[in-house]
Write a protein that holds these residues in place. Sequence first.
Motif, PDB file in Angstrom:
ATOM      1  N   UNK A 136       0.474  -0.914  -0.208  1.00 58.07           N
ATOM      2  CA  UNK A 136       0.167  -0.267   0.328  1.00 58.07           C
ATOM      3  C   UNK A 136       0.703   0.916   0.457  1.00 58.07           C
ATOM      4  N   UNK A 139      -5.177   3.564  -1.615  1.00 62.96           N
ATOM      5  CA  UNK A 139      -4.903   2.919   0.239  1.00 62.96           C
ATOM      6  C   UNK A 139      -6.405   2.663   0.506  1.00 62.96           C
ATOM      7  N   UNK A 187      -2.433  -3.002  11.874  1.00 63.33           N
ATOM      8  CA  UNK A 187      -0.637  -3.481  12.252  1.00 63.33           C
ATOM      9  C   UNK A 187      -0.689  -4.184  13.403  1.00 63.33           C
ATOM     10  N   UNK A 231      -2.139   0.650  16.408  1.00 64.80           N
ATOM     11  CA  UNK A 231      -2.105   2.017  15.956  1.00 64.80           C
ATOM     12  C   UNK A 231      -3.658   2.446  16.098  1.00 64.80           C
ATOM     13  N   UNK A 278      -5.881   5.368  17.082  1.00 60.58           N
ATOM     14  CA  UNK A 278      -5.938   6.571  16.949  1.00 60.58           C
ATOM     15  C   UNK A 278      -6.650   6.887  18.588  1.00 60.58           C
ATOM     16  N   UNK A 300       2.818   5.203  13.343  1.00 64.36           N
ATOM     17  CA  UNK A 300       2.408   4.357  13.348  1.00 64.36           C
ATOM     18  C   UNK A 300       0.871   5.095  13.575  1.00 64.36           C
ATOM     19  N   UNK A 301       0.449   6.596  14.065  1.00 66.71           N
ATOM     20  CA  UNK A 301      -0.418   6.965  14.351  1.00 66.71           C
ATOM     21  C   UNK A 301      -1.329   7.541  12.676  1.00 66.71           C
ATOM     22  N   UNK A 315       0.821   6.625   9.756  1.00 64.38           N
ATOM     23  CA  UNK A 315       0.429   5.655   8.719  1.00 64.38           C
ATOM     24  C   UNK A 315      -0.705   5.003   9.087  1.00 64.38           C
ATOM     25  N   UNK A 316      -1.045   4.986  10.279  1.00 67.79           N
ATOM     26  CA  UNK A 316      -2.216   4.416  10.163  1.00 67.79           C
ATOM     27  C   UNK A 316      -3.677   5.064   9.175  1.00 67.79           C
ATOM     28  N   UNK A 317      -3.906   6.416  10.003  1.00 69.34           N
ATOM     29  CA  UNK A 317      -4.576   7.154   9.038  1.00 69.34           C
ATOM     30  C   UNK A 317      -3.917   7.140   7.798  1.00 69.34           C
ATOM     31  N   UNK A 318      -3.023   7.647   7.023  1.00 65.56           N
ATOM     32  CA  UNK A 318      -2.914   7.299   6.049  1.00 65.56           C
ATOM     33  C   UNK A 318      -3.085   5.782   5.164  1.00 65.56           C
ATOM     34  N   UNK A 319      -3.320   4.430   5.838  1.00 65.54           N
ATOM     35  CA  UNK A 319      -3.393   3.371   5.062  1.00 65.54           C
ATOM     36  C   UNK A 319      -4.571   3.135   5.372  1.00 65.54           C
TER      37      UNK A 319
END
Lengths: 242, 214
Positions: free
Chosen positions: A48, A76, A83, A87, A89, B113-114, B116-120
């Motif tokens: 991705x 994406x 993960x 992760x 929020x 990771x925060x 990255x998770x948002x962009x993922x």
Amino acid sequence: MFEVRGLTKQFGESYALRNVDLDVARGEVVVIIGPSGSGKSTLCRCLNRLESPTAGTVLFDGKPLPVEGRELARLRAEVGMVFQSFNLFQHRTVLDNITLAPMKVRKTTRPEAERTARELLDRVGIGAQAGKYPAQLSGGQQQRAAIARALAMRPKALLFDEPTSALDPEMVGEVLDVMTSLAREGMTMVVVTHEMGFARKVADRVVFMADGEIVETGSPEEFFAAPSTDRARDFLAKVLAH
Amino acid sequence: MEILIEHLGDFGDGLLLTVELAALALVGALVIGVLVAALRVSPVPVLRAAGTAYVQILQNVPLLVWLVLAVFALPDIGVLADLFTTSAVVLALYQGAYMAEAVRSGINAVPVGQGEAARALGLTFSQSLLNVVLPQALRTVVQPLGTLAIMTIMNTAMAAAVGVVELTATANRVNLAEAQPIWIFVSAGLLYMALSVVVGLVTGATERKAAILR
Ligand SMILES: Nc1ncnc2c1ncn2[C@@H]1O[C@H](COP(=O)(O)OP(=O)(O)OP(=O)(O)O)[C@@H](O)[C@H]1O
Ligand SMILES: [Mg+2]
């Protein structure tokens, strides 16, 4: 669905991936295993484009991954990712974690997004936790919330990078159960894991990596019964010894 | 003591102007701080460079020099603004550079990771910054931002040098008439202190309210 060709990733002088080719068909579950540092995460993150490759191409649905910007964001949205460290929020409740992307990316209305989010939370078995903050959940619950968050975008494929490695042993099962049921429903999945039981039971294909290369690939039956390379044999001997 | 009571009106006006100046400068500085910090973490090199240049240029020239420059140079290039407005804008721009650094340190404290998770999930860089990274970053830098807010209040005294009759200039004027520097400036000092106590209390309350469970 994914076509990876000649994928190479360098970090400075060292190679994390060398000339990797891999195809993942629609509905297929591919499990990637291999020793630490063999490039499993890097490969997964190239799918991705959280990691941009040094050379080679990744096609998704026949089209090369966009390099950046809105196009890449759109791609994406179609490929979910889960993960190792969840992760979630931290400043949002579980429900708000799940509704964020559908509302911002897909422009879903809040009531609609919340309805879907509650359905997904029920489905992964944590409907009662919707109003809590991530830190108030156990690791297993957090990871299931993270899976629900990925599913809320109705992705065409899901990537998992060691989804159970950060969990206490008693919580591994609940996450693997959710993943197994997704696989049964036909979700296309690429799963990096050390859970050999899951690989055996759920994978359509096992990919064994070492030193940035795909050393061996085959059906779980073949692979676990009779690995054809020494590297894979050594690796299996080590992980299955326990 | 009588002098103070006699000049209560003057002190009140001075204090009010100081509060107005500080409030405007603070709001401006916070907005600039967030924008410039966003530039500094942008994936686009040109934007990053612009953010860095802004901070370097603003921080490496004294505030007083900026104020004097603005007061004299702006009219020359046709920008006519009263002294109060000019001072408020200069203060906001100057403090904004410091706020940007504080906000950036907050952004760096948010686990990668925060974002990255948002962009993922398909959020664009700016969406993930706005909805995921910044809300967490700002919560971690409430204390440093509070300190900068106090610094901003103290720096409003610089505006006295370019003719804004805020609290310090008021004290100076009263002193010229009454020649009681100790009483007069101690009073002014106490008023500044009172303002910073208020900011301190607000900062503390905000920090407690904004704390993220981790
Ligand atoms: N951001 C990075 N910067 C520098 N080197 C990196 C980076 N990410 C990975 N590497 C290196 O690339 C190689 C492959 O790493 P990768 O994380 O893909 O391995 P892995 O198979 O996922 O290992 P593990 O099982 O420990 O997660 C390793 O040698 C690692 O040190
Ligand atoms: Mg890894």
